[in-house]
Design a protein around this motif. Structure first.
Motif, mmCIF file in Angstrom:
data_model
loop_
_atom_site.group_PDB
_atom_site.id
_atom_site.type_symbol
_atom_site.label_atom_id
_atom_site.label_comp_id
_atom_site.label_asym_id
_atom_site.label_seq_id
_atom_site.Cartn_x
_atom_site.Cartn_y
_atom_site.Cartn_z
ATOM 1 N N ILE A 150 0.872 -1.193 0.000
ATOM 2 C CA ILE A 150 0.000 0.000 0.000
ATOM 3 C C ILE A 150 0.901 1.232 0.000
ATOM 4 O O ILE A 150 1.703 1.435 0.912
ATOM 5 C CB ILE A 150 -0.925 0.022 1.244
ATOM 6 N N THR A 151 0.740 2.050 -1.050
ATOM 7 C CA THR A 151 1.683 3.156 -1.230
ATOM 8 C C THR A 151 1.085 4.514 -0.861
ATOM 9 O O THR A 151 1.681 5.542 -1.125
ATOM 10 C CB THR A 151 2.184 3.201 -2.695
ATOM 11 N N ASP A 152 -0.081 4.502 -0.226
ATOM 12 C CA ASP A 152 -0.671 5.796 0.186
ATOM 13 C C ASP A 152 0.158 6.399 1.328
ATOM 14 O O ASP A 152 0.722 5.674 2.145
ATOM 15 C CB ASP A 152 -2.106 5.583 0.674
ATOM 16 N N ASP A 153 0.158 7.715 1.354
ATOM 17 C CA ASP A 153 0.910 8.441 2.382
ATOM 18 C C ASP A 153 0.233 8.248 3.749
ATOM 19 O O ASP A 153 -0.927 8.621 3.935
ATOM 20 C CB ASP A 153 0.915 9.931 1.973
ATOM 21 N N ILE A 154 0.968 7.690 4.700
ATOM 22 C CA ILE A 154 0.338 7.389 5.997
ATOM 23 C C ILE A 154 0.103 8.644 6.848
ATOM 24 O O ILE A 154 -0.553 8.582 7.877
ATOM 25 C CB ILE A 154 1.144 6.360 6.831
ATOM 26 N N SER A 155 0.658 9.779 6.405
ATOM 27 C CA SER A 155 0.399 11.000 7.186
ATOM 28 C C SER A 155 -0.778 11.797 6.598
ATOM 29 O O SER A 155 -1.192 12.798 7.173
ATOM 30 C CB SER A 155 1.647 11.871 7.255
ATOM 31 N N SER A 156 -1.306 11.355 5.456
ATOM 32 C CA SER A 156 -2.446 12.084 4.872
ATOM 33 C C SER A 156 -3.762 11.524 5.419
ATOM 34 O O SER A 156 -3.834 10.355 5.839
ATOM 35 C CB SER A 156 -2.440 11.936 3.347
ATOM 36 N N THR A 157 -4.790 12.357 5.396
ATOM 37 C CA THR A 157 -6.089 11.914 5.909
ATOM 38 C C THR A 157 -6.640 10.764 5.070
ATOM 39 O O THR A 157 -7.141 9.774 5.615
ATOM 40 C CB THR A 157 -7.086 13.097 5.874
ATOM 41 N N THR A 158 -6.506 10.889 3.748
ATOM 42 C CA THR A 158 -7.047 9.814 2.909
ATOM 43 C C THR A 158 -6.261 8.511 3.102
ATOM 44 O O THR A 158 -6.833 7.430 3.144
ATOM 45 C CB THR A 158 -7.041 10.197 1.413
ATOM 46 N N GLY A 159 -4.945 8.667 3.242
ATOM 47 C CA GLY A 159 -4.101 7.491 3.483
ATOM 48 C C GLY A 159 -4.521 6.797 4.771
ATOM 49 O O GLY A 159 -4.685 5.581 4.819
ATOM 50 N N LYS A 160 -4.710 7.585 5.817
ATOM 51 C CA LYS A 160 -5.084 7.009 7.118
ATOM 52 C C LYS A 160 -6.412 6.273 7.013
ATOM 53 O O LYS A 160 -6.582 5.190 7.574
ATOM 54 C CB LYS A 160 -5.200 8.122 8.162
ATOM 55 N N LYS A 161 -7.359 6.895 6.286
ATOM 56 C CA LYS A 161 -8.690 6.265 6.131
ATOM 57 C C LYS A 161 -8.564 4.931 5.418
ATOM 58 O O LYS A 161 -9.195 3.943 5.791
ATOM 59 C CB LYS A 161 -9.603 7.191 5.316
ATOM 60 N N LYS A 162 -7.744 4.929 4.365
ATOM 61 C CA LYS A 162 -7.592 3.690 3.594
ATOM 62 C C LYS A 162 -6.979 2.587 4.455
ATOM 63 O O LYS A 162 -7.468 1.452 4.483
ATOM 64 C CB LYS A 162 -6.722 3.963 2.369
ATOM 65 N N PHE A 163 -5.941 2.928 5.173
ATOM 66 C CA PHE A 163 -5.300 1.939 6.052
ATOM 67 C C PHE A 163 -6.289 1.441 7.117
ATOM 68 O O PHE A 163 -6.325 0.261 7.444
ATOM 69 C CB PHE A 163 -4.066 2.538 6.727
ATOM 70 N N ALA A 164 -7.073 2.383 7.651
ATOM 71 C CA ALA A 164 -8.029 2.004 8.705
ATOM 72 C C ALA A 164 -9.029 0.989 8.166
ATOM 73 O O ALA A 164 -9.372 0.003 8.841
ATOM 74 C CB ALA A 164 -8.753 3.237 9.231
ATOM 75 N N GLN A 165 -9.485 1.210 6.941
ATOM 76 C CA GLN A 165 -10.451 0.293 6.340
ATOM 77 C C GLN A 165 -9.830 -1.087 6.107
ATOM 78 O O GLN A 165 -10.422 -2.121 6.435
ATOM 79 C CB GLN A 165 -10.960 0.894 5.015
ATOM 80 N N ILE A 166 -8.610 -1.065 5.550
ATOM 81 C CA ILE A 166 -7.930 -2.350 5.284
ATOM 82 C C ILE A 166 -7.687 -3.092 6.603
ATOM 83 O O ILE A 166 -7.922 -4.298 6.712
ATOM 84 C CB ILE A 166 -6.598 -2.110 4.528
ATOM 85 N N ALA A 167 -7.229 -2.341 7.608
ATOM 86 C CA ALA A 167 -6.949 -2.975 8.911
ATOM 87 C C ALA A 167 -8.220 -3.592 9.484
ATOM 88 O O ALA A 167 -8.211 -4.714 9.997
ATOM 89 C CB ALA A 167 -6.377 -1.936 9.876
ATOM 90 N N GLN A 168 -9.330 -2.881 9.352
ATOM 91 C CA GLN A 168 -10.591 -3.393 9.897
ATOM 92 C C GLN A 168 -11.042 -4.642 9.125
ATOM 93 O O GLN A 168 -11.506 -5.613 9.708
ATOM 94 C CB GLN A 168 -11.656 -2.274 9.835
ATOM 95 N N ASP A 169 -10.877 -4.618 7.784
ATOM 96 C CA ASP A 169 -11.266 -5.777 6.964
ATOM 97 C C ASP A 169 -10.436 -7.019 7.286
ATOM 98 O O ASP A 169 -10.894 -8.144 7.112
ATOM 99 C CB ASP A 169 -11.106 -5.456 5.468
ATOM 100 N N LEU A 170 -9.193 -6.786 7.705
ATOM 101 C CA LEU A 170 -8.309 -7.929 7.982
ATOM 102 C C LEU A 170 -8.578 -8.592 9.330
ATOM 103 O O LEU A 170 -8.133 -9.711 9.582
ATOM 104 C CB LEU A 170 -6.844 -7.465 7.963
#
Ligand code: SF4
Length: 373
Positions: A150-170
């Motif tokens: 996952i190459t989204d920026d972890i300091s951006s709001t959209t990046g954080k949202k994407k990671f949060a969703q993936i983490a929850q799905d896992l």
């Protein structure tokens, strides 16, 4: 790799490799909260003694609520981010007095408490109450971005949202608290920031970063933290075995901690212009500063101080600030000016034994240890 396989591998790894840590043997939300707040700013090895000290002094949230803020800050001394300790103390009092001592039992209610953000609320709700809520800290960002590319920026709001969703799905249906512990532990011990041991990894052959040799690039963090540089001149008044200290009450670093009367400068000054600074500091009370003599003296009819010591410049690093500090020790030869100084500088003289127990920034504690205690 399927989500279930990812979770399965992590949990299996965790069961063999996990560290035996005291907060993993409890479901007490207070103890879990304390451990999470401490571990946000330090590694386990450094944080563990602090956790033990807190639990020994304040075994329950009610005990923490009863303590004074100064005591809490003194125990916290050295951990930094003192606002976290102040917030914890505030929240302990809030839970004790406003919530009848009952810690909220779900993510949404926990997150309403002062000083508790997304990560800590997820951790408490998962570890104390078994809520199916994914945790997302620096370790989790790293593991997910590397394994799944996952190459989204972890300091951006959209990046954080994407990671949060993936983490929850896992999150697995069962054992979600163990899974949460496992992914954080895996990031802390195995998939570490530099030179992770990919050859002996449970995900070897299934990991994007390993396949593409991108371990050093992932996770992506674009936002750079700005560092502010500050120059402190500390004036230390000494009368026999007493020093003058002042509680920091401004909205600034180290609020609630004690340091010496401070003059903040735009840049580090040299000794030749200390006179000006000093006169400004206590408003014309001192009129003379002789330079170039063995003993330098500030004096007028009322006051006379001997400059005992001037330190070199000490560099002190905080996460977002770089501080250059200089210490000037002035000896007070008689007691008559004692109270006048206290009033003028809104500070107080304390004997060495009392100073030892006051909460102080590490910069001050180190200076005192080296030169006075
Ligand atoms: S293979 Fe390497 S980069 Fe991938 S999860 Fe394992 S240690 Fe991390």
């Amino acid at each position: 790799m399927k989500n279930t396989e990812f979770a399965h591998k992590l949990i299996n790894w965790y069961k063999i490799k996990k560290r035996d840590l005291p907060w993993r043997h409890t479901q007490d939300p207070y103890r879990i909260w304390l451990s999470e707040i401490i571990l946000q700013q330090t590694r386990v090895a450094q944080g563990l003694p602090y956790y033990m000290k807190f639990i020994e002094n304040y075994p329950t949230i009610q005990d923490l609520a009863k303590a004074s803020e100064a005591e809490v800050l003194r125990l916290w001394q050295g951990l930094g981010y003192y606002s976290r300790a102040r917030n914890m103390h505030f929240t302990a009092q809030f839970v004790t007095h406003q919530l009848s001592g009952i810690f909220p039992n779900n993510y949404l209610e926990i997150k309403k408490l002062k000083g508790i953000g997304d990560y800590t609320a997820s951790a408490i709700s998962s570890f104390a109450f078994g809520e199916r809520k994914a945790v997302l800290d620096g370790n989790v960002f790293r593991v997910l971005s590397r394994v799944f590319g996952i190459t989204d920026d972890i300091s951006s709001t959209t990046g954080k949202k994407k990671f949060a969703q993936i983490a929850q799905d896992l999150l697995p249906k069962d054992e979600s608290p163990t899974y949460n512990q496992a992914i954080m532990e895996f990031g802390a011990l195995h998939c570490i920031p530099k030179n992770p041991d990919c050859n002996n990894c449970t995900f070897s052959g299934n990991c994007y970063a390993e396949t593409h040799k991108q371990q050093a690039e992932l996770p992506i963090k674009i936002k750079k933290v700005k560092t502010k540089t500050r120059h402190f001149l500390y004036i230390i008044f000494q009368y026999k075995n007493q020093l003058m200290l002042k509680e920091r009450t401004e909205k600034d670093i180290w609020k609630g901690l004690y340091d010496f009367p401070l003059y903040e400068q735009n840049s580090t000054q040299n000794i030749a212009i200390l006179q000006t600074i000093y006169e400004e500091t206590i408003k014309q009370e001192l009129s003379h500063f002789m330079i170039g003599k063995k003993i330098q003296v500030f004096s007028n009819q009322e006051f006379r101080f001997e400059v005992k010591k001037i330190s070199g410049i000490v560099k002190h690093l905080l996460s977002h600030q770089k501080i250059y500090a200089q210490f000037l020790v002035l000896d007070i030869p008689n007691q008559t000016i004692f109270q006048k100084l206290e009033t003028k500088l809104s500070a107080q003289f304390y004997p060495f034994e009392t100073i030892e127990n006051l909460p102080k920034p590490i910069l001050i504690a180190d200076y005192l240890k080296k030169h006075f205690f």
